[in-house]
Write an enzyme that holds these catalytic residues in place. Structure first.
Site, PDB file in Angstrom:
ATOM      1  N   HIS A  46     -12.276  12.185   8.726  1.00 38.95           N
ATOM      2  CA  HIS A  46     -11.103  11.935   9.567  1.00 38.95           C
ATOM      3  C   HIS A  46     -10.418  13.259   9.905  1.00 38.95           C
ATOM      4  O   HIS A  46     -10.701  14.293   9.299  1.00 38.95           O
ATOM      5  CB  HIS A  46     -10.117  10.977   8.870  1.00 38.95           C
TER       6      HIS A  46
HETATM    7  P1  TYD Z   1      -9.147   7.896   2.116  1.00 39.79           P
HETATM    8  O1  TYD Z   1      -8.300   8.498   3.184  1.00 39.79           O
HETATM    9  O2  TYD Z   1     -10.264   6.996   2.515  1.00 39.79           O
HETATM   10  O3  TYD Z   1      -9.739   9.048   1.179  1.00 39.79           O
HETATM   11  P2  TYD Z   1     -10.694  10.263   1.614  1.00 39.79           P
HETATM   12  O4  TYD Z   1     -10.076  10.932   2.806  1.00 39.79           O
HETATM   13  O5  TYD Z   1     -10.726  11.138   0.406  1.00 39.79           O
HETATM   14  O6  TYD Z   1     -12.043   9.735   1.934  1.00 39.79           O
HETATM   15  O7  TYD Z   1      -8.183   7.144   1.104  1.00 39.79           O
HETATM   16  C1  TYD Z   1      -8.649   6.213   0.169  1.00 39.79           C
HETATM   17  C2  TYD Z   1      -7.601   5.134  -0.006  1.00 39.79           C
HETATM   18  O8  TYD Z   1      -6.429   5.667  -0.616  1.00 39.79           O
HETATM   19  C3  TYD Z   1      -7.172   4.508   1.301  1.00 39.79           C
HETATM   20  O9  TYD Z   1      -7.029   3.117   1.102  1.00 39.79           O
HETATM   21  C4  TYD Z   1      -5.806   5.102   1.571  1.00 39.79           C
HETATM   22  C5  TYD Z   1      -5.287   5.385   0.184  1.00 39.79           C
HETATM   23  N1  TYD Z   1      -4.376   6.544   0.099  1.00 39.79           N
HETATM   24  C6  TYD Z   1      -3.046   6.360  -0.249  1.00 39.79           C
HETATM   25  O10 TYD Z   1      -2.582   5.222  -0.472  1.00 39.79           O
HETATM   26  N2  TYD Z   1      -2.228   7.447  -0.353  1.00 39.79           N
HETATM   27  C7  TYD Z   1      -2.672   8.699  -0.132  1.00 39.79           C
HETATM   28  O11 TYD Z   1      -1.899   9.684  -0.244  1.00 39.79           O
HETATM   29  C8  TYD Z   1      -4.058   8.891   0.240  1.00 39.79           C
HETATM   30  C9  TYD Z   1      -4.604  10.259   0.507  1.00 39.79           C
HETATM   31  C10 TYD Z   1      -4.872   7.785   0.341  1.00 39.79           C
END
Ligand code: TYD
Length: 129
Positions: A46
């Site tokens: 992303h």
């Molecule tokens: P995600 O963005 O998919 O992680 P990555 O970028 O490492 O692949 O996030 C995983 C899950 O955690 C998603 O459901 C969103 C949640 N999340 C939060 O609730 N708070 C946060 O600060 C972050 C970074 C993620």
């Protein structure tokens, strides 16, 4: 952009201090860390509209792919002394996590799903405008 932090060391060990606006260009509003990653997984996929982040592998190592829409770069984070500053509108993927990797992230904003661009073609379109 990779940053090397100043290590305050003495005969007891090492300490690194990171201050908002002094060592990194934003106020820290959120801290999170990623750990216990399974073998060969890839995360991220992303970009963010506004969020800026600083990534530090405080333990172990991982690699980060940074894609500007025009060029791609891979960065190895393998030391608590190094930080990778990722500004807004950059596509990122994290991979090659060592089993002991703890990836600490300092973020400029609270979590906001609306700030995410999760579609790669939509991300590329931003750069064509
Ligand atoms: P995600 O963005 O998919 O992680 P990555 O970028 O490492 O692949 O996030 C995983 C899950 O955690 C998603 O459901 C969103 C949640 N999340 C939060 O609730 N708070 C946060 O600060 C972050 C970074 C993620």
């Amino acid at each position: 952009m990779l940053k090397n932090f100043n290590v305050i060391g003495d005969d007891r060990g090492s300490l690194i201090s990171i201050e908002s606006k002094t060592d990194i260009p934003f106020e820290i509003k959120r801290v999170y860390y990623i750990f216990g990653n399974k073998n060969n997984i890839r995360r991220g996929f992303h970009a963010h509209k506004n969020l800026q982040q600083l990534l530090i592998a405080v333990s172990g190592s991982c690699k980060i792919l940074i894609d500007s829409g025009k060029s791609k770069e891979e960065v190895l984070l393998d030391s608590p002394k190094k930080g990778l500053l990722i500004k807004e509108l950059l596509w990122r993927e994290m991979f090659d996590f060592s089993a002991d990797c703890v990836l600490l992230v300092l973020a400029s904003e609270h979590y906001d799903e609306k700030d995410y661009i999760r579609d790669y073609n939509q991300f590329l379109d931003l750069w064509k405008k």
